[in-house]
Design a protein around this motif. Structure first.
Motif, PDB file in Angstrom:
ATOM      1  N   PHE A  64     -15.134  13.612 -31.979  1.00  8.96           N
ATOM      2  CA  PHE A  64     -13.802  13.297 -31.534  1.00  8.96           C
ATOM      3  C   PHE A  64     -13.678  11.637 -31.068  1.00  8.96           C
ATOM      4  O   PHE A  64     -14.334  11.457 -30.380  1.00  8.96           O
ATOM      5  CB  PHE A  64     -13.611  14.195 -30.562  1.00  8.96           C
ATOM      6  N   ALA A  65     -12.840  10.993 -31.789  1.00 12.34           N
ATOM      7  CA  ALA A  65     -12.692   9.717 -31.392  1.00 12.34           C
ATOM      8  C   ALA A  65     -12.174   9.523 -29.919  1.00 12.34           C
ATOM      9  O   ALA A  65     -11.541  10.368 -29.669  1.00 12.34           O
ATOM     10  CB  ALA A  65     -11.807   9.026 -32.531  1.00 12.34           C
ATOM     11  N   ALA A  66     -12.811   8.516 -29.527  1.00 13.46           N
ATOM     12  CA  ALA A  66     -12.447   8.332 -28.109  1.00 13.46           C
ATOM     13  C   ALA A  66     -10.644   7.850 -27.889  1.00 13.46           C
ATOM     14  O   ALA A  66     -10.206   8.287 -26.959  1.00 13.46           O
ATOM     15  CB  ALA A  66     -13.370   7.070 -27.425  1.00 13.46           C
ATOM     16  N   SER A  67     -10.314   7.281 -28.921  1.00 12.19           N
ATOM     17  CA  SER A  67      -8.880   6.920 -29.181  1.00 12.19           C
ATOM     18  C   SER A  67      -8.377   6.895 -30.411  1.00 12.19           C
ATOM     19  O   SER A  67      -9.214   6.836 -31.324  1.00 12.19           O
ATOM     20  CB  SER A  67      -8.598   5.679 -28.234  1.00 12.19           C
ATOM     21  N   TRP A  68      -6.834   6.805 -30.641  1.00  5.78           N
ATOM     22  CA  TRP A  68      -6.780   6.686 -32.069  1.00  5.78           C
ATOM     23  C   TRP A  68      -7.124   5.329 -32.604  1.00  5.78           C
ATOM     24  O   TRP A  68      -6.941   4.321 -32.224  1.00  5.78           O
ATOM     25  CB  TRP A  68      -5.105   6.811 -32.088  1.00  5.78           C
ATOM     26  N   GLY A  69      -7.718   5.493 -33.716  1.00  5.23           N
ATOM     27  CA  GLY A  69      -8.227   4.529 -34.756  1.00  5.23           C
ATOM     28  C   GLY A  69      -9.696   3.813 -34.010  1.00  5.23           C
ATOM     29  O   GLY A  69     -10.219   2.916 -34.581  1.00  5.23           O
ATOM     30  N   SER A  70     -10.263   4.475 -33.013  1.00  4.91           N
ATOM     31  CA  SER A  70     -11.447   3.942 -32.344  1.00  4.91           C
ATOM     32  C   SER A  70     -12.514   4.412 -33.134  1.00  4.91           C
ATOM     33  O   SER A  70     -12.645   5.481 -33.620  1.00  4.91           O
ATOM     34  CB  SER A  70     -11.455   4.439 -30.885  1.00  4.91           C
ATOM     35  N   ARG A  71     -13.865   3.695 -33.229  1.00  7.57           N
ATOM     36  CA  ARG A  71     -14.934   4.040 -33.632  1.00  7.57           C
ATOM     37  C   ARG A  71     -15.801   4.964 -32.577  1.00  7.57           C
ATOM     38  O   ARG A  71     -16.792   5.428 -32.951  1.00  7.57           O
ATOM     39  CB  ARG A  71     -15.965   3.102 -34.275  1.00  7.57           C
ATOM     40  N   ASP A  72     -15.439   4.701 -31.166  1.00 11.35           N
ATOM     41  CA  ASP A  72     -15.925   5.334 -30.171  1.00 11.35           C
ATOM     42  C   ASP A  72     -15.926   6.884 -30.043  1.00 11.35           C
ATOM     43  O   ASP A  72     -14.593   7.059 -30.435  1.00 11.35           O
ATOM     44  CB  ASP A  72     -15.646   4.688 -28.789  1.00 11.35           C
ATOM     45  N   VAL A  73     -17.008   7.520 -29.776  1.00 13.36           N
ATOM     46  CA  VAL A  73     -16.952   8.947 -29.813  1.00 13.36           C
ATOM     47  C   VAL A  73     -17.049   9.652 -28.374  1.00 13.36           C
ATOM     48  O   VAL A  73     -17.629   9.042 -27.637  1.00 13.36           O
ATOM     49  CB  VAL A  73     -18.284   9.441 -30.570  1.00 13.36           C
ATOM     50  N   LEU A  74     -15.944  10.570 -28.218  1.00  9.21           N
ATOM     51  CA  LEU A  74     -16.132  11.394 -27.023  1.00  9.21           C
ATOM     52  C   LEU A  74     -17.192  12.209 -26.960  1.00  9.21           C
ATOM     53  O   LEU A  74     -17.612  12.873 -27.898  1.00  9.21           O
ATOM     54  CB  LEU A  74     -14.774  12.314 -26.703  1.00  9.21           C
ATOM     55  N   ASP A  75     -17.856  12.415 -25.551  1.00 11.05           N
ATOM     56  CA  ASP A  75     -18.782  13.202 -25.235  1.00 11.05           C
ATOM     57  C   ASP A  75     -18.377  14.799 -24.914  1.00 11.05           C
ATOM     58  O   ASP A  75     -17.832  14.464 -23.621  1.00 11.05           O
ATOM     59  CB  ASP A  75     -19.839  12.728 -24.332  1.00 11.05           C
TER      60      ASP A  75
END
Length: 151
Positions: free
Chosen positions: A84-95
Motif C-alpha cells: 500500500f502506498a503511503a500517500s496518493w502518488g507516493s512510492r513509499d510503502v506503508l507497513d
C-alpha cells in the motif's frame, strides 16, 4: 458565477464537500492494540475486497475503540502480498498488519474520487458501525463511493 479566474487574486471561494459513508477495515498500521491508521476496502461486483482508501491518523480514543474490534487476519486474506502506498502518488510503502475484514468504519470523505471508487485523499474516521456487517457496506466501483449504496 460568471467572474473569470484571476491568478494571484482572491475573489473566488472554494467550498469542499464531505460525505459520510462506510467502509470495511482490512488492514492497519501500528499494532492490533494501538492502530495508527486504517486501510479500508469495499467489495466489488464479484465479491472481492478491494482497497478504496485509508484514514488519517487515529486519535488515541479512536484507536482504543477500534482495537477492541480487531482480530488478526486468517490465511487467505484478499490483500496478502499487496503493498500500500503511503500517500496518493507516493512510492513509499506503508507497513501494514492485515486484519480480519469484519469491522465497519463510518468515515467522512471529500468528493475527490478516482476511477474505480478510490478516494484520492485520506478519509477521516468517525466511529465504528458495530451494528453493520461488511455486507451492508456500499460496493466499490461506483463513480461516487460516498453516495452509492448496494441494493
Amino acid at each position: 458565477m460568471g467572474a473569470p479566474y484571476l491568478m494571484g487574486r482572491r475573489g473566488w471561494t472554494k467550498i469542499k464537500r464531505r460525505d459520510t459513508s462506510e467502509a470495511i477495515v482490512g488492514a492497519i498500521t501500528g499494532t492490533l492494540t494501538r492502530p495508527q491508521l486504517l486501510v479500508l476496502g469495499r467489495h466489488d461486483t464479484d465479491g472481492r475486497l478491494r482497497t478504496v482508501g485509508r484514514t488519517t491518523t487515529l486519535r488515541p480514543e479512536q484507536a482504543r475503540q477500534v482495537a477492541e474490534h480487531l482480530a488478526p487476519a486468517n490465511p487467505g486474506h484478499p490483500w496478502e502480498g499487496v503493498q500500500f502506498a503511503a500517500s496518493w502518488g507516493s512510492r513509499d510503502v506503508l507497513d501494514v498488519t492485515l486484519v480480519r475484514p469484519g469491522a465497519v468504519a463510518e468515515i467522512s470523505a471529500d468528493r475527490a474520487v478516482d476511477r474505480g471508487g478510490v478516494w484520492r485523499h485520506p478519509v477521516r474516521f468517525k466511529r465504528l458501525r458495530v451494528g453493520m456487517s461488511p455486507g451492508d457496506v456500499p460496493g466499490c466501483g461506483e463513480a461516487d463511493p460516498s453516495r452509492a449504496r448496494r441494493p
